[in-house]
Design an enzyme around this catalytic site. Structure first.
Site, PDB file in Angstrom:
ATOM      1  N   GLU A  75       0.868  -1.086  -0.005  1.00  0.00           N
ATOM      2  CA  GLU A  75       0.021  -0.003  -0.035  1.00  0.00           C
ATOM      3  C   GLU A  75       0.856   1.175  -0.017  1.00  0.00           C
ATOM      4  O   GLU A  75       0.633   2.330  -0.839  1.00  0.00           O
ATOM      5  CB  GLU A  75      -1.027   0.000   1.184  1.00  0.00           C
ATOM      6  CG  GLU A  75      -1.708   1.292   1.260  1.00  0.00           C
ATOM      7  CD  GLU A  75      -2.655   1.427   2.398  1.00  0.00           C
ATOM      8  OE1 GLU A  75      -3.727   2.177   2.276  1.00  0.00           O
ATOM      9  OE2 GLU A  75      -2.745   0.448   3.430  1.00  0.00           O
ATOM     10  N   ASP A  99      -0.247  -5.065   2.946  1.00  0.00           N
ATOM     11  CA  ASP A  99      -0.881  -3.901   3.757  1.00  0.00           C
ATOM     12  C   ASP A  99      -0.456  -3.765   5.116  1.00  0.00           C
ATOM     13  O   ASP A  99      -0.767  -4.580   6.077  1.00  0.00           O
ATOM     14  CB  ASP A  99      -2.718  -4.141   3.822  1.00  0.00           C
ATOM     15  CG  ASP A  99      -3.116  -2.750   4.312  1.00  0.00           C
ATOM     16  OD1 ASP A  99      -2.334  -1.815   4.764  1.00  0.00           O
ATOM     17  OD2 ASP A  99      -4.223  -2.534   4.115  1.00  0.00           O
ATOM     18  N   ILE A 101      -0.850  -1.923   7.643  1.00  0.00           N
ATOM     19  CA  ILE A 101      -1.720  -1.692   8.861  1.00  0.00           C
ATOM     20  C   ILE A 101      -2.921  -1.314   7.908  1.00  0.00           C
ATOM     21  O   ILE A 101      -3.212  -0.353   7.455  1.00  0.00           O
ATOM     22  CB  ILE A 101      -1.653  -0.352   9.755  1.00  0.00           C
ATOM     23  CG1 ILE A 101       0.009  -0.550  10.404  1.00  0.00           C
ATOM     24  CG2 ILE A 101      -2.293  -0.475  10.615  1.00  0.00           C
ATOM     25  CD1 ILE A 101       0.153   0.975  11.107  1.00  0.00           C
ATOM     26  N   ASP A 102      -4.001  -2.364   8.148  1.00  0.00           N
ATOM     27  CA  ASP A 102      -5.151  -2.091   7.462  1.00  0.00           C
ATOM     28  C   ASP A 102      -6.309  -1.664   8.755  1.00  0.00           C
ATOM     29  O   ASP A 102      -6.211  -2.212   9.780  1.00  0.00           O
ATOM     30  CB  ASP A 102      -5.645  -3.559   7.004  1.00  0.00           C
ATOM     31  CG  ASP A 102      -7.249  -3.459   6.304  1.00  0.00           C
ATOM     32  OD1 ASP A 102      -7.303  -2.288   5.761  1.00  0.00           O
ATOM     33  OD2 ASP A 102      -7.831  -4.178   6.078  1.00  0.00           O
ATOM     34  N   THR A 104      -5.755   2.079   9.695  1.00  0.00           N
ATOM     35  CA  THR A 104      -4.775   3.072  10.046  1.00  0.00           C
ATOM     36  C   THR A 104      -5.855   3.957  10.882  1.00  0.00           C
ATOM     37  O   THR A 104      -5.163   4.419  11.645  1.00  0.00           O
ATOM     38  CB  THR A 104      -4.086   3.860   8.706  1.00  0.00           C
ATOM     39  OG1 THR A 104      -3.405   2.855   8.193  1.00  0.00           O
ATOM     40  CG2 THR A 104      -3.190   4.842   9.341  1.00  0.00           C
ATOM     41  N   ASP A 246      -5.896  -4.435   0.373  1.00  0.00           N
ATOM     42  CA  ASP A 246      -6.989  -4.723   1.403  1.00  0.00           C
ATOM     43  C   ASP A 246      -7.624  -5.865   1.530  1.00  0.00           C
ATOM     44  O   ASP A 246      -7.844  -6.173   2.590  1.00  0.00           O
ATOM     45  CB  ASP A 246      -7.972  -3.576   1.046  1.00  0.00           C
ATOM     46  CG  ASP A 246      -7.702  -2.145   0.914  1.00  0.00           C
ATOM     47  OD1 ASP A 246      -7.139  -1.762   2.126  1.00  0.00           O
ATOM     48  OD2 ASP A 246      -7.830  -1.526   0.056  1.00  0.00           O
TER      49      ASP A 246
END
Length: 315
Positions: A75, A99, A101-102, A104, A246
């Site tokens: 990402e 990703d 940190i999905d 954030t 995601d």
């Protein structure tokens, strides 16, 4: 150092789980340090923090040591280069999709619904997936053809295996359907322009009122939303505006739990839902938990009747 082999999916999973666990230590430490060092805030609802960057750099560095010939999409590195169009050009080569940190925004606000997502995509099909929430210690993982699992030391000991690992789905909520028995999941997303939000809320209102459904939920992260489908806690999830990082990891987990992950529009109406391919660059997904083929076909058809991309202008 390893070269790609389609027979090594278990090894790829082992590496991904190990890297996610170590990256989770970074996330957990930062989470409890009460940080919110926001590096990008072009859209007030689409945030990037220093921890996002730190975790992605760590994951890529570790994976490249093991698999230097693989391709990588993350990402933050895609966003930094402003090359989101690369998502339409994912090759058939083995590609790690990350990703860091999905969730954030949850992270910045101290909401413990956050996770690290690592997927291996081959021939544009997600084959290995890890979704790890180090705050709640939920580790969801799966490999194509080998099932999906939830590991958490806080779970009771599995009497069959003697550990804290359970095959998904974790719950059996009975037959899939009718809609009036369903708990559905969706999100507003980070695009908060009036036209887009109105279109999404119109869809949700139509499902809730005209379905009708039992209720609606959302955890602020697509991967965790999808893992609630995989564990059998919720029945249907849909969202528009997503990118491949995601949902790629969670797509493996849902499919291996017996559910389906498809796009809003069926490109081949003559085939079965379970045989539909997933367009990784389509920016929309529809996810349904496990059930009989007939139940899944019926529910996917019913929900698709509500989904309309006409007024959702994705950015």
């Amino acid at each position: 150092m390893s070269e790609y082999s389609p027979l090594n999916h278990a090894d790829y999973l082992s590496t991904a789980r190990s890297v996610a666990k170590e990256a989770g230590k970074i996330l957990k430490s930062a989470f409890y340090a009460n940080p919110s060092s926001i590096l990008k805030n072009e859209n007030h609802a689409d945030l990037v923090t220093a921890t996002d960057r730190q975790i992605e750099l760590y994951i890529f560095s570790e994976l490249r040591q093991h698999y230097p010939t693989f391709e990588f999409i993350g990402e933050e590195n895609v966003s930094q280069a402003e090359e989101k169009s690369v998502l339409d050009k994912i090759t058939n080569a083995p590609t790690w999709v990350v990703d860091p940190i999905d969730g954030t925004t949850n992270f910045v606000h101290g909401v413990p619904s956050v996770c690290i997502c690592i997927a291996l995509v081959e021939n544009q099909i997600p084959k290995v997936g890890v979704v790890y929430n180090p705050i709640l210690e939920d580790e969801f993982y799966g490999v194509i053809g080998q099932g999906a699992f939830l590991s958490n030391p806080l779970l009771p000991v599995n009497s069959e295996t003697g550990d804290n690992v359970f095959r998904l789905p974790l719950r059996n909520n009975g037959p899939l359907g009718p809609l009036s028995n369903m708990l559905v999941v969706t999100e507003y997303g980070s695009d908060l322009r009036l036209k887009t939000v109105s279109a999404k809320t119109d869809i949700l209102n139509a499902v809730i009122v005209n379905g009708p459904v039992r209720g609606a939920r959302g955890w602020g992260t697509a991967a965790i939303d999808m893992c609630h489908i995989a564990r059998g806690s919720c029945d249907v999830y849909w969202e528009a505006g997503l990118h491949v990082w995601d949902f790629a990891a969670a797509a493996v987990i849902v499919r291996e739990s017996g559910g389906v992950v498809v796009n809003w529009t069926n490109r081949d109406p003559t085939g079965k839902v379970k045989d539909e391919g997933l367009q990784l660059g389509a920016r929309n997904i529809l996810v349904v938990r496990t059930g009989t083929d007939a139940e899944i076909e019926k529910v996917v058809g019913e929900i698709r009747n509500f989904l309309d991309l006409t007024h959702i202008e994705l950015i």
